[in-house]
Design a protein around this motif. Sequence first.
Motif, short mmCIF file in Angstrom:
data_model
loop_
_atom_site.label_atom_id
_atom_site.label_comp_id
_atom_site.label_asym_id
_atom_site.label_seq_id
_atom_site.Cartn_x
_atom_site.Cartn_y
_atom_site.Cartn_z
N PHE A 143 30.65 -4.93 -30.58
CA PHE A 143 31.80 -5.89 -30.89
C PHE A 143 32.57 -5.95 -29.39
O PHE A 143 33.08 -6.74 -28.98
CB PHE A 143 32.62 -5.39 -31.60
N LEU A 144 32.21 -4.91 -28.32
CA LEU A 144 33.02 -5.00 -27.19
C LEU A 144 32.75 -6.01 -26.31
O LEU A 144 33.64 -6.51 -25.68
CB LEU A 144 32.45 -3.67 -26.45
N LYS A 145 31.38 -6.53 -26.35
CA LYS A 145 31.20 -7.69 -25.41
C LYS A 145 31.39 -9.04 -26.09
O LYS A 145 31.13 -9.75 -25.35
CB LYS A 145 29.83 -7.64 -25.12
N GLY A 148 36.77 -11.72 -28.50
CA GLY A 148 37.82 -11.31 -29.32
C GLY A 148 37.35 -10.30 -30.17
O GLY A 148 37.77 -9.60 -31.17
N GLY A 149 36.20 -9.50 -29.87
CA GLY A 149 35.61 -8.61 -30.78
C GLY A 149 36.48 -7.35 -30.96
O GLY A 149 36.84 -6.77 -31.78
N PRO A 150 36.92 -6.81 -29.56
CA PRO A 150 37.74 -5.59 -29.67
C PRO A 150 39.12 -5.90 -30.43
O PRO A 150 39.36 -4.74 -31.27
CB PRO A 150 38.02 -5.36 -28.23
N TRP A 177 36.13 5.35 -26.09
CA TRP A 177 36.76 4.33 -27.02
C TRP A 177 37.86 4.93 -27.94
O TRP A 177 38.83 4.46 -28.09
CB TRP A 177 35.71 3.53 -27.94
N ILE A 178 37.41 6.17 -28.70
CA ILE A 178 38.42 6.42 -29.51
C ILE A 178 39.57 7.30 -28.80
O ILE A 178 40.83 6.67 -29.21
CB ILE A 178 37.72 7.93 -30.21
N LYS A 179 39.21 7.69 -27.61
CA LYS A 179 40.55 7.98 -26.60
C LYS A 179 41.38 6.99 -26.21
O LYS A 179 42.44 6.98 -26.31
CB LYS A 179 39.98 8.71 -25.53
N GLU A 180 40.80 5.88 -25.88
CA GLU A 180 41.61 4.71 -25.24
C GLU A 180 42.44 4.10 -26.27
O GLU A 180 43.42 3.65 -26.34
CB GLU A 180 40.53 3.58 -24.84
N HIS A 181 41.88 4.03 -27.82
CA HIS A 181 42.79 3.50 -28.86
C HIS A 181 43.29 4.33 -29.90
O HIS A 181 43.85 4.17 -30.70
CB HIS A 181 41.79 2.60 -29.61
#
Length: 248
Positions: A143-145, A148-150, A177-181
């Motif tokens: 979904f990252l690319k 609106g996916g993220p 990704w986990i750390k960032e969010h």
Amino acid sequence: MWGEDLTQLLGLKIDKVDMPQALSRIEGFLAGGQEECCQVVTLNAEIFYQAQHDPALQDVINRADLVTADGNGILWAGRQLGVDLPERVTGIDLMLALCRQAPSNGWRIFLLGGAPGVAREAAECLSKDFPGIEICGQEHGFFLKEEGGPDRVLDQLQKAGPDLLFVAMGAPLQEFWIKEHQAELKAKVAIGVGGSLDVISGKVRRAPDIWQHLRLEWLWRSLSDIRRLGRLVKLLKFTLLIKKAKKK
Ligand code: UDP
């Protein structure tokens, strides 16, 4: 800095836990009412090697709430460097053990990762294997690319508010990704589990028991998927790194 239950190998934190201890630590996170989602890293040899050259990855690992030794490579490195690690605690084994306990504890689970359709198939398999399990959401990991996916995925996660979030996007993408969010995830615990959804859904076969028993699961994985052959080079570099560190 490192307590009795915690150690470090070449600057990377590892918790000295066997499977029951890892499960009990995670149960504690689930019961504890922490403000932020707890991050669990299952550290394998490739990521260990990569982190030696990537301070940002090193930081994510060292700030995780629990880091388990994922694989015999890490146990071997521990032995070489005089650190006794109790046993390997892999992402998939940890995930399945938590799924087994989920129905009786009422833990709600979100599956994130894999190609489109894989998380849904994995959810169906888990529901068959562990009757009563509550999968409160699933989403593919590409979904990252998407436009609106993220935001879409974060929104889904916030609405679902799972107890356990399994992120199967491959290491180290899933760890970053986990750390960032972490602050906005609304999950109690998030665990990076690599290709586990592929295995659980039946898309990819796990190494037969005999290969696991011979501690050659890493070789089986590399030989059974041509795209993974390059990873053998990383494993060789990991071996040389540990041998060099042992001589010092
Ligand atoms: N994947 C994903 N999003 C991405 C890239 C990969 O969800 O942007 C998935 C991929 O479909 C596969 C998993 O991540 O299911 C990676 O599996 P692999 O066995 O390579 O991970 P490892 O266990 O080695 O970390």
